[in-house]
Design an enzyme around this catalytic site. Structure first.
Site, mmCIF file in Angstrom:
data_model
loop_
_atom_site.group_PDB
_atom_site.id
_atom_site.type_symbol
_atom_site.label_atom_id
_atom_site.label_comp_id
_atom_site.label_asym_id
_atom_site.label_seq_id
_atom_site.Cartn_x
_atom_site.Cartn_y
_atom_site.Cartn_z
ATOM 1 N N THR A 63 38.088 38.947 32.245
ATOM 2 C CA THR A 63 37.598 40.367 32.152
ATOM 3 C C THR A 63 38.135 40.952 30.716
ATOM 4 O OG1 THR A 63 37.291 40.449 34.395
ATOM 5 C CG2 THR A 63 37.188 42.868 33.383
ATOM 6 N N GLY B 146 45.580 39.848 36.556
ATOM 7 C CA GLY B 146 47.073 40.159 37.094
ATOM 8 C C GLY B 146 48.139 39.320 36.595
ATOM 9 N N GLU C 99 36.013 39.780 40.417
ATOM 10 C CA GLU C 99 35.104 38.628 40.569
ATOM 11 C C GLU C 99 33.676 38.832 40.989
ATOM 12 O OE1 GLU C 99 38.531 37.305 39.615
ATOM 13 O OE2 GLU C 99 36.571 35.835 40.003
#
Lengths: 211, 441
Positions: free
Chosen positions: B142, B181, B424
């Site tokens: 992303t 993350g 997602e």
């Protein structure tokens, strides 16, 4: 049509003809309820698909047509997924080797899930001509009647997941149910409770009071 | 035990052991889980302060302490923890569903991407070090300006046949990788998704291994800017990060080439199926359906137990206050959600099983069911996470004023679960993908 004939199981129902609607819907029969979900999904998918075709006939290209119909498409996909979850739930309970007592409890849960879905999405079932206003009222009532059947097992049904207290990290959801003394103990950990008189008293409260 | 809750347990009409075994994977699996829970709960090293009273920095450090301790203790677990599933259960009990900076993205996406998209040589180079935690990885897809629409990603990877290297670059501010993350401060490697260019032609997004931090002193590698994206609605133990690449050069072998390849001279060899590159995402979506089932089950556990303990008002003057679980309105809020948690439990079993069988078939070159898997996983991910998200909030509201307190565990469960609706694949977009397949049919 190509996908269906190639054996994609989850969408095979779209190609089947809608069965003749019955005058009377037997809400005690889970297979009948599954059929209602199937027909709602089929109806909404076909509605969206027809709208796409209509847009294309009116001169839109396929991409533009899909975009114009996207609000209907999301409803169709949602109905399809809902049907998938309801049918899978019912099929699993039928297939599993279970004692009669447990099967009966799980069947009640499946009925509640399915009827609550009918009740909350009644507009779409009515839109497809699957339920009448009278059916919907009956459905609301059946949901209410199922609640006391679930009640004696509710705590044990959540206990059965066996989440430890440390995983839940919830004073309210403690296994032993000793909520109130532990709420007090938890609150005492607050930074503000370290001293009886907080430092902000000297800085802000006292000057305000003594001005 | 509170007498009201004990009374509830005494009224059940089914065999508790039978259901507990069903929900916990059978007799042996349940026994194993109990032992794992007992090992974690008796290990004082894992004790720590209540996170509700900690600052973000303290939380981050505390969860990093627990995560690193878990890595060190991994070898000592013996036969009890035999496979990845056992280990993830152990992890869950240590981290209490909060991020494990050394496991979640590392084992959840970095390792599976290597397993699914790396050649045998590439696996030998990175997979074993990854499993041994000699390198720490994340998955950078992303971007600040682009999410679910992968073809819109801006990061580029231009192949230079002279040096046999790729030059990976963030051409704009909006192309900066944003959100992964553990990217900000923890990881030293990242799988970076970028638009591949060879001989001036764009071939769409492909995966590249990029070392982002020095293995000696953990400083950012030349040409790489890294950082934390700041406080969030939840997940504040995690250093969700950003990554800017300034003409970073990596060798040709750093493109994961199991499915499509770039030869030395820049010739592009396409994968048999274009969407094989998205395999990791399909896997993660399948597992999100499982997370949705368990998150809703946890919320129901909290709200139903509390509703058995809480007494409120009087039905008739002079009578004792009834348990709130006895009110039809409370039952109407909670029991359909309880039923939903069971429906989702069975849906996740189906979803994970379907992912396993399609993935196995793909490994043998059979791609016939990939489109259906993609459609089902997209739709169910969206359907279950939307329902669970709103369901947790209904459970919180069912606990009156105490539901608003962090003591209930519900605000945190809600904030930790909520990103499932947007990561997602944003849910509306996923529903549209599902619908396109249905309309095509």
């Amino acid at each position: 049509a190509r996908e269906g004939s190639n054996g994609a199981k989850s969408v095979a129902y779209i190609h089947q003809d809608a069965p003749q609607m019955r005058q009377y819907v037997d809400f005690n029969d889970l297979d009948t309820i599954c059929k209602l979900y199937e027909q709602r999904a089929r109806g909404l998918v076909k509605f969206a698909a027809n709208k796409v075709e209509e847009e294309v006939r009116n001169g839109e290209d396929l991409v533009g047509a899909l975009n114009k119909v996207s609000v209907h498409s999301v409803r169709a996909a949602n109905a399809h997924c809902h049907y998938f979850v309801v049918k899978n739930f019912v099929d699993e309970i039928k297939t599993l080797e279970l004692s009669p007592g447990l099967r009966s409890v799980l069947m009640d849960l499946a009925r509640l899930y399915a009827l609550d879905g009918l009740s909350k999405n009644s507009g779409e079932f009515m839109e497809e001509g699957l339920l009448s206003g009278k059916d919907v009222k009956q459905c609301h009532q059946l949901v209410v009647e199922l609640l006391p059947k679930i009640r004696p097992n509710a705590v044990s049904l959540v206990d059965s997941y066996e989440f430890s207290d440390k995983i839940l990290m919830s004073v309210l959801g403690r296994y032993d149910g000793n909520v109130y003394p532990n709420l007090l103990e938890w609150a005492m950990k607050s930074e503000l409770n370290k001293t009886d008189v907080i430092p902000a008293y000297e800085k802000h409260i006292r000057p305000l009071l003594k001005r | 035990i509170n007498p009201d809750i004990q009374k509830e347990r005494d009224t059940r009409t089914f065999d508790y052991e039978e259901l507990a075994m069903l929900l916990n994977g059978g007799k042996e699996e349940r026994e194993k889980r109990k032992k794992i829970v007992s090992i974690v709960e008796s290990d004082r090293d894992y004790d720590g302060p209540d996170p509700s009273f900690m600052s973000r920095m303290d939380r981050f450090e505390e969860w990093m302490r627990k995560s690193s301790l878990l890595v060190k203790k991994k070898e000592k677990l013996g036969e009890l923890v035999q496979d990845h599933k056992d280990f993830m259960f152990y992890n869950l009990n240590v981290t209490k569903k909060r991020p494990n900076v050394f496991f979640d993205l590392h084992y959840g996406m970095f390792v599976p991407t290597l397993m699914g998209q790396a050649t045998d040589e590439q696996r030998a180079k990175w997979l074993i070090p990854a499993i041994n935690h000699e390198i720490l990885g994340t998955y950078a897809q992303t971007e600040m300006g682009h999410g679910t629409f992968l073809r819109g990603l801006e990061t580029t990877a231009h192949y230079d046949p002279e040096t046999e290297e790729f030059e990976i670059h963030s051409p704009t501010i909006s192309s900066i990788k944003w959100w992964p993350g553990t990217l900000g401060k923890t990881c030293n490697h990242a799988i970076v998704m970028a638009q591949l260019y060879t001989r001036g032609v764009c071939h769409g997004i492909h995966a590249f291994m990029v070392q982002i931090r020095n293995m000696e002193d953990h400083t950012s590698m030349p040409g790489i800017t890294l950082g934390d994206i700041g406080p969030k609605f939840g997940y504040n133990e995690n250093d969700n990060g950003f990554l800017k690449l300034d003409h970073v050069r990596v060798p040709r072998d750093n493109m994961l080439m199991k499915h499509s390849q770039v030869l030395e001279d820049g010739t592009y060899v396409a994968a048999p199926r274009k969407n094989l590159t998205y395999g990791t995402m399909t896997m993660v979506r399948s597992f999100i359906v499982r997370d949705a089932a368990y998150a809703l089950a946890r919320a129901c556990t909290i709200a139903i137990r509390y509703s058995a303990v809480r007494r409120q008002s009087e039905l008739r003057p002079g009578e004792p206050e009834p348990q709130i679980l006895s009110y039809p309105t409370q039952q109407h809020k909670l029991f359909p959600l309880l039923a939903t948690s069971y429906a989702f439990f069975f849906a996740q079993l189906h979803m994970v099983e379907m992912y396993g069988s399609v993935n196995e078939a793909v490994g043998k070159g059979d791609y016939s069911n990939m489109q259906e898997l993609h459609s089902v996983s997209s739709g169910l991910k969206a359907f279950t996470t939307w329902t669970t998200n709103s369901g947790i909030e209904v459970c919180r509201m069912s606990c009156g004023g105490h539901g608003y307190s962090l003591a209930s565990g519900l605000p945190e469960l809600y904030t930790y679960f909520t990103p499932n609706c947007t990561y997602e694949g944003e849910n509306t977009v996923l529903m549209l993908q599902n619908a396109r397949y249905l309309i095509k049919c």
